[in-house]
Scaffold this motif. Sequence first.
Motif, short mmCIF file in Angstrom:
data_model
loop_
_atom_site.label_atom_id
_atom_site.label_comp_id
_atom_site.label_asym_id
_atom_site.label_seq_id
_atom_site.Cartn_x
_atom_site.Cartn_y
_atom_site.Cartn_z
N TYR A 1 37.66 15.90 -9.86
CA TYR A 1 38.82 16.45 -9.15
C TYR A 1 39.52 17.58 -9.92
CZ TYR A 1 38.19 12.63 -5.91
OH TYR A 1 37.66 11.79 -4.97
N LEU A 2 39.92 17.33 -11.15
CA LEU A 2 40.77 18.30 -11.85
C LEU A 2 40.04 19.61 -12.14
CD1 LEU A 2 42.66 15.91 -14.29
CD2 LEU A 2 43.25 16.58 -11.94
N ASN A 3 38.85 19.53 -12.69
CA ASN A 3 38.10 20.76 -12.97
C ASN A 3 37.71 21.52 -11.70
OD1 ASN A 3 38.34 20.41 -15.70
ND2 ASN A 3 36.25 19.69 -16.03
N PRO A 4 37.16 20.83 -10.68
CA PRO A 4 36.85 21.56 -9.44
C PRO A 4 38.07 22.21 -8.79
CG PRO A 4 35.69 19.46 -9.48
CD PRO A 4 36.64 19.44 -10.64
N LEU A 5 39.21 21.53 -8.83
CA LEU A 5 40.42 22.13 -8.25
C LEU A 5 40.84 23.36 -9.04
CD1 LEU A 5 42.49 18.94 -7.36
CD2 LEU A 5 41.59 20.63 -5.75
N GLU B 1 47.06 18.85 -18.16
CA GLU B 1 47.59 19.98 -18.90
C GLU B 1 47.03 21.34 -18.45
OE1 GLU B 1 50.15 21.95 -21.09
OE2 GLU B 1 50.18 19.79 -20.70
N PRO B 2 45.72 21.49 -18.20
CA PRO B 2 45.23 22.80 -17.72
C PRO B 2 45.86 23.24 -16.41
CG PRO B 2 43.41 21.46 -18.52
CD PRO B 2 44.61 20.56 -18.48
N LEU B 3 46.04 22.31 -15.47
CA LEU B 3 46.71 22.65 -14.21
C LEU B 3 48.18 22.96 -14.45
CD1 LEU B 3 45.12 19.92 -11.92
CD2 LEU B 3 44.79 22.38 -11.67
N SER C 1 48.65 26.41 -15.86
CA SER C 1 48.40 27.44 -14.84
C SER C 1 49.46 27.45 -13.75
CB SER C 1 47.02 27.22 -14.20
OG SER C 1 45.99 27.34 -15.16
N MET C 2 50.50 26.64 -13.91
CA MET C 2 51.61 26.58 -12.94
C MET C 2 51.12 26.19 -11.55
SD MET C 2 54.37 27.36 -14.67
CE MET C 2 55.58 27.92 -13.48
N LEU C 3 50.19 25.24 -11.49
CA LEU C 3 49.61 24.84 -10.22
C LEU C 3 50.13 23.49 -9.72
CD1 LEU C 3 45.90 25.89 -10.88
CD2 LEU C 3 47.56 27.05 -9.42
N LEU C 4 50.97 22.83 -10.51
CA LEU C 4 51.46 21.50 -10.14
C LEU C 4 52.86 21.57 -9.54
CD1 LEU C 4 50.36 19.38 -13.24
CD2 LEU C 4 49.17 19.65 -11.05
N LYS D 1 62.89 20.73 -5.97
CA LYS D 1 61.46 20.47 -5.93
C LYS D 1 60.73 21.76 -5.58
CE LYS D 1 58.60 16.54 -4.72
NZ LYS D 1 58.62 15.27 -3.98
N ILE D 2 59.83 22.17 -6.46
CA ILE D 2 59.07 23.40 -6.25
C ILE D 2 57.65 23.00 -5.87
CG2 ILE D 2 58.24 25.53 -7.29
CD1 ILE D 2 60.58 25.30 -9.27
N ILE D 3 57.28 23.27 -4.62
CA ILE D 3 55.96 22.89 -4.12
C ILE D 3 54.93 23.93 -4.57
CG2 ILE D 3 54.57 22.38 -2.09
CD1 ILE D 3 56.75 20.34 -2.64
N ARG D 4 53.88 23.44 -5.22
CA ARG D 4 52.80 24.31 -5.68
C ARG D 4 51.46 23.79 -5.14
NH1 ARG D 4 56.02 24.49 -10.79
NH2 ARG D 4 56.99 26.56 -10.86
N PRO D 5 50.35 24.44 -5.44
CA PRO D 5 49.07 24.08 -4.80
C PRO D 5 48.65 22.62 -4.93
CG PRO D 5 48.86 26.21 -5.84
CD PRO D 5 50.22 25.70 -6.22
N ILE D 6 48.95 21.97 -6.05
CA ILE D 6 48.55 20.58 -6.25
C ILE D 6 49.78 19.72 -6.49
CG2 ILE D 6 47.12 18.98 -7.59
CD1 ILE D 6 45.54 21.13 -6.13
#
Length: 340
Positions: A131-135, A188-190, A193-196, A204-209
């Motif tokens: 999940y994490l790497n593919p996302l 941590e990688p996500l 990348s400011m993706l969480l 609440k700041i909605i991001r891709p994941i």
Amino acid sequence: MNRNEGILFFNHPIAGSRNSHLGFFVALRLLGSAIICIIFLSALIIKASPLLCPLICGRETLPDSPPSSPAAILPASCHSHNDYWRERPLFSALEAGCVGVEADVWPYKDELFVAHGLDTIVPNRTLKSMYLNPLLQQLDGTGRSPSSLPATTPRGLYKSRPTQTLVLLVDFKSHPEKTWSLLMRELEPLRRSMLLTSYVSNQKIIRPITVVVTGDIPAYLLNQDESAESRDVFLDAPLSNVQSGLYDAANSHWASMSLAKLVGSVSSSGFSSLQLAKIRSQVRSAHDHGLQVRFWKLPTWPIGLRNKIWASLREEGVDILNTDDLQNAANALREDATSQ
């Protein structure tokens, strides 16, 4: 009686009739036994399928990317129940347009393995690899904000709706403290990348994941550091307990419960007025606390009743539908949204 008389006797029409009847009943009993054995073996296979799936359909070598990009797909409010059982975990849900996927995790040898049980762990089937790497790879090429979004807002997985988040529901199965620690590390990688999705300064700041945790997890783990500047992991709140005041948008994202537990069995004509009143009450309570509503354990058969229940739940404001039938659920939800 001599030998010839014996032969004549068994060739006699009456004797032959008796023997044929006897043979028929013996064959019937054998057929019945065979049917019972088939039913028994089928039940065993169905019961064991969650345990066999990681070995049969969940190969150690996982695809690096889906054969077709989800970017052009219109997302639908469906959640892929036990997503890791699928032949192509994550990617089947993305291609259907679902906005939620579910993974059961077990801490083992300093890794979070994805499996239905500890005894079904398979090498390389980890939260990171499945999940994490593919996302991260999927979002690496799409994460830049389009002109319609602020520069600080990463674009999500679905180009047709760039602000749509994907909920990664992580079900803690054992050792919550260890699981929590490993999850924080793996995210941590996500996070970098400011993706969480995060909760910062009372917003609440909605991001891709959006990472949501459920299962064997005490609430104190999430609330142990109230002084933290931000939070990027949220609870799946118990829908029946939302009114307690313990859950809101600051610490939770979904509020979930079993539909069967709330309303009991559903007749072929659909929900009764009393059942609808119970659903409306729970939906209203969750929405008042800034939470999305998800029901699980929905009827799956007959198909007509299942579709009727899906439509009724959406009409009552239920945000997310748990499903194993991804494509049909997504299509039904999209058709419902188009007709409104």
